[in-house]
Design a protein around this motif. Sequence first.
Motif, short mmCIF file in Angstrom:
data_model
loop_
_atom_site.label_atom_id
_atom_site.label_comp_id
_atom_site.label_asym_id
_atom_site.label_seq_id
_atom_site.Cartn_x
_atom_site.Cartn_y
_atom_site.Cartn_z
N TYR A 232 45.27 32.34 38.85
CA TYR A 232 45.23 33.19 40.04
C TYR A 232 45.84 32.50 41.27
N THR A 235 49.75 31.60 41.46
CA THR A 235 50.57 32.78 41.72
C THR A 235 50.33 33.32 43.13
N TYR A 236 49.11 33.19 43.61
CA TYR A 236 48.80 33.59 44.99
C TYR A 236 49.63 32.77 45.97
N CYS A 245 48.57 38.58 40.59
CA CYS A 245 47.70 37.40 40.55
C CYS A 245 46.55 37.60 39.58
N ASN A 303 48.55 39.83 48.86
CA ASN A 303 47.50 39.13 48.12
C ASN A 303 46.34 38.71 49.01
#
Length: 309
Positions: A232, A235-236, A245, A303
């Motif tokens: 998570y 990718t965030y 994410c 995000n």
Amino acid sequence: MVIQLFPVWALLLSAIAFFQPDLFVGLKAQIVPLLTIIMLAMGLTLSPTDFKQVLKNGKAVGVGVLLQFLVMPIAAFGVAFAFGFDSELTVGMLLVGSVAGGTSSNVMCYLAKGDTALSISMTAISTLLGVILTPFLVSLMIGQSVDVPVAGMLMSLFKIVLLPVAAGVLINTFFSKFVRKAEPIFPYISMFAIVLIIAIVVALSASKIVQVGLMVAAAVIIHNAIGLTLGYWVTYLLGFDARVCRTIAFEVGLQNSGLAAALAVKFFTPMAALPGTIFSVWHNISGSLLASYWSRRPVAESNAQDTDK
């Protein structure tokens, strides 16, 4: 409802196998056929379009696959080293870390309002890449101290994974109407097969589970948490939106641990299959809890939404 109770069935049958191992020990030879059935069922849910989606989501798929085959193997080795595992359990942890993402990630992604198309594409690509990368990564990380039969594993993965998945895709492509009618039963077939594999491995390792079971369970929980967390947050930090994410978190953190257990029994020892067995149960629990949490939170275009507490 039956599928959602997968961890319950797995725990129940594992308990029976632990106390009555003789009921399942004789089924050892059925592990590979059962896994082949699971891979065929997975292939029947895929189509060439799912592989074409890779081109549309190239960047996300690339990052996800890189994390899948980088974070999880390294984390597995690190956790095994930290716990002081012997070579058997270390191999088992590395197998879990080096296999492709599990098909349960697609379900969790859907429930968590992630990008299901991306999830399916990533599972498909990582499954194909894992045929080559799984034995290579295990050999690379522990091949100096343990004899890793790379050629044998490659051939087995070709037979157990590549051929059934390819056959499933072809059947789905040319007989899609029939497949659509039968599709509702695929999850039940896969669940029955994986639960039975878990029970067989528990029966084969019953005498040693008392000694190392809790320690392996702790290692598996940490390993799974590392995959979900880094999947998570990496990718965030790279700027992907919240849906991507969430998707990559599941793809990285949820492994095809049934395959890891099967390879361990076939090429190493039943004890080496213990991490894969426990992971099969735990990642469905952790994945369900995380999916439930995310399902109650709206997904924003950016995000930032997912970080609100």
